[in-house]
Design a protein around this motif. Structure first.
Motif, PDB file in Angstrom:
ATOM      1  N   TYR A  19      -0.312  -2.348   5.307  1.00 28.74           N
ATOM      2  CA  TYR A  19       0.131  -2.280   3.913  1.00 28.74           C
ATOM      3  C   TYR A  19       1.119  -3.407   3.607  1.00 28.74           C
TER       4      TYR A  19
ATOM      5  N   PHE B  22      -4.723  -2.946   1.779  1.00 31.96           N
ATOM      6  CA  PHE B  22      -4.616  -1.548   1.355  1.00 31.96           C
ATOM      7  C   PHE B  22      -5.939  -0.806   1.537  1.00 31.96           C
TER       8      PHE B  22
ATOM      9  N   ARG C 192      -6.341   3.826   5.427  1.00 27.73           N
ATOM     10  CA  ARG C 192      -5.739   5.046   4.891  1.00 27.73           C
ATOM     11  C   ARG C 192      -5.094   5.845   6.025  1.00 27.73           C
TER      12      ARG C 192
ATOM     13  N   GLU D 204       1.362   6.934   1.536  1.00 28.96           N
ATOM     14  CA  GLU D 204       0.130   6.616   0.806  1.00 28.96           C
ATOM     15  C   GLU D 204       0.421   6.354  -0.671  1.00 28.96           C
ATOM     16  N   GLU D 205       1.267   7.194  -1.247  1.00 34.41           N
ATOM     17  CA  GLU D 205       1.632   6.998  -2.658  1.00 34.41           C
ATOM     18  C   GLU D 205       2.330   5.661  -2.853  1.00 34.41           C
TER      19      GLU D 205
ATOM     20  N   ARG E 244      -0.270   2.972  -2.663  1.00 35.72           N
ATOM     21  CA  ARG E 244      -1.040   2.848  -3.918  1.00 35.72           C
ATOM     22  C   ARG E 244      -0.236   2.119  -4.986  1.00 35.72           C
ATOM     23  N   SER E 245       1.051   2.408  -5.048  1.00 28.12           N
ATOM     24  CA  SER E 245       1.903   1.708  -6.015  1.00 28.12           C
ATOM     25  C   SER E 245       1.967   0.217  -5.703  1.00 28.12           C
TER      26      SER E 245
ATOM     27  N   ALA F  96      -1.367  -1.346  -6.636  1.00 27.23           N
ATOM     28  CA  ALA F  96      -1.475  -1.550  -8.084  1.00 27.23           C
ATOM     29  C   ALA F  96      -0.610  -2.723  -8.539  1.00 27.23           C
TER      30      ALA F  96
END
Length: 400
Positions: free
Chosen positions: A139, A144, A147, A164-165, A168-169, A172
């Protein structure tokens, strides 16, 4: 889940140890009972052999409180007092040795199982931590696609979910930064391409003017051309500023009377339409309201009207109409001009795109700005056209 399994396993081992202890105690009790019975049988046999009456022998074994100093001294003399080692009694010794062997073996087995379970558990946890560390490192490196373990319970699973959150941020944010970079790269390329032509023209006009300062007609002619080139540059810069503001999301929505909005949008073009012998008509309910940003939406309508005027011949007609449906408010700008060719219709909303048949003096940003304005307010902008049959641009906005 692993923690619960490990805790349950340890509880099982504890129960097993307690069970072994109970077995050991029971075996010792049985051994002591056997030794006591054997000794009582021996004592009874000796007494009976010496002629002691059976009633006296029975009374000796049944008596609960018959202690005396003489009896204690006698037992001590023959080595059978409280200090005598239980190992001197063969039956008790054999039972104790057997029970100790069972307890020792059981303890070793339980200890080995506990160590093995702890090793497996800790090794598995270590692998999970190492795997998680590798994925977190991925990451951090911008990958990304991997998982962390999902669909698990417990504190570690919650930690993985939080990571994980965060991933994802970060993904994005990375995608957004890449889009911004791509947009800036494309914008700079488009700007350099669009600015190159008017700058080259200005340079040429300036050289001609400097070369012939005494020729008043030439100076005036190229001064006028320079003015038009500067106007085009200003138009380009203003359009780019509008696009920048739209990309920044500077749109605020409020209820606006649509008829008043259309009237303001048409006002700057009335003189041009009259000069070019073109007519503009309006059709729609005066009570219709639109939830929108009035300034931006007015500009979107103006851009569509200007586009219609640019592609309509003298004597042509432009109609601005709207209707209030159950869920949508639709506003259309129609003309009876040359229409849009099949090869152009899929590109007209691209920035700086101009068809080969275009005769306007724009920079190719009017329609893209109109589309950005409409879509920035949650609406849609579509076009229906065919060569020689005019064009109809329709904006659709939600009533809510």
């Amino acid at each position: 889940r692993d923690n619960r399994w490990y805790l349950g396993f340890l509880c099982g081992l504890l129960l097993l140890a307690v069970g072994l202890g109970a077995i050991f105690s029971w075996q010792l009790g049985q051994a002591a009972q056997a030794v006591l019975v054997a000794r009582e049988e021996t004592v009874a046999a000796v007494l009976l052999a010496e002629g002691v009456p059976e009633t006296t022998v029975a009374k000796a074994f049944a008596e609960e409180d018959g202690h005396s100093a003489a009896a204690a001294a006698l037992l001590e003399k023959i080595g059978h007092d409280r200090a005598t080692s239980p190992l001197l009694f063969p039956a008790l010794r054999d039972q104790m040795e057997s029970a100790c062997a069972v307890v020792l073996i059981g303890t070793l087995c339980i200890g080995a199982l506990a160590i093995a379970a702890a090793f497996v558990f800790l090794r598995r946890q270590e692998r999970r931590y190492l795997t998680a560390a590798e994925k977190v490192a991925a990451y951090a490196a911008g990958d990304f696609s991997v998982r962390l373990p999902q669909n698990e319970n417990g504190a570690l699973a919650q930690l993985f979910a939080a990571v994980e959150e965060l991933a994802r941020s970060l993904a994005a944010k990375s995608e957004n930064e890449q889009r911004v970079k791509d947009f800036l790269k494309s914008m700079i390329s488009d700007i350099s391409h669009q600015v190159k032509t008017p700058l080259a023209a200005l340079r040429m006009y300036n050289e001609i003017t400097i070369a012939e300062p005494e020729n008043v007609a030439t100076v005036r002619d190229f001064a006028a051309k320079s003015e038009r080139a500067l106007d085009k540059l200003e138009q380009l810069i203003q359009s780019l500023l509008r696009l920048t503001r739209l990309d920044a999301g500077s749109v605020a929505r409020e209820p606006v009377a649509l008829s008043a909005l259309v009237t303001r949008a048409l006002e700057p073009f009335s003189a041009r339409a009259e000069r070019e012998h073109k007519t503009m008509t309006v059709a729609g309910d005066d009570e219709t309201e639109l939830l929108c940003d009035a300034t931006w939406t007015e500009e979107a309508i103006s851009n569509l009207v200007k586009n219609a005027l640019d592609h309509t011949q003298s004597g042509g007609h432009i109609c601005i109409s709207w209707e209030n449906g159950p869920a949508l408010v639709r506003l259309s700008v129609s003309d009876d001009g040359a229409g849009i060719s099949a090869e152009d219709i899929h590109h007209i909303f691209k920035r700086f795109y101009r068809s080969t048949t275009s005769s306007g003096s724009g920079v190719g940003l009017g329609l893209p700005i109109a589309k950005a304005i409409v879509e920035g307010q949650g609406g849609t902008l579509a076009v229906v056209s065919a060569p020689g049959e005019g064009a109809t641009f329709t904006m659709a906005f939600s009533c809510g």
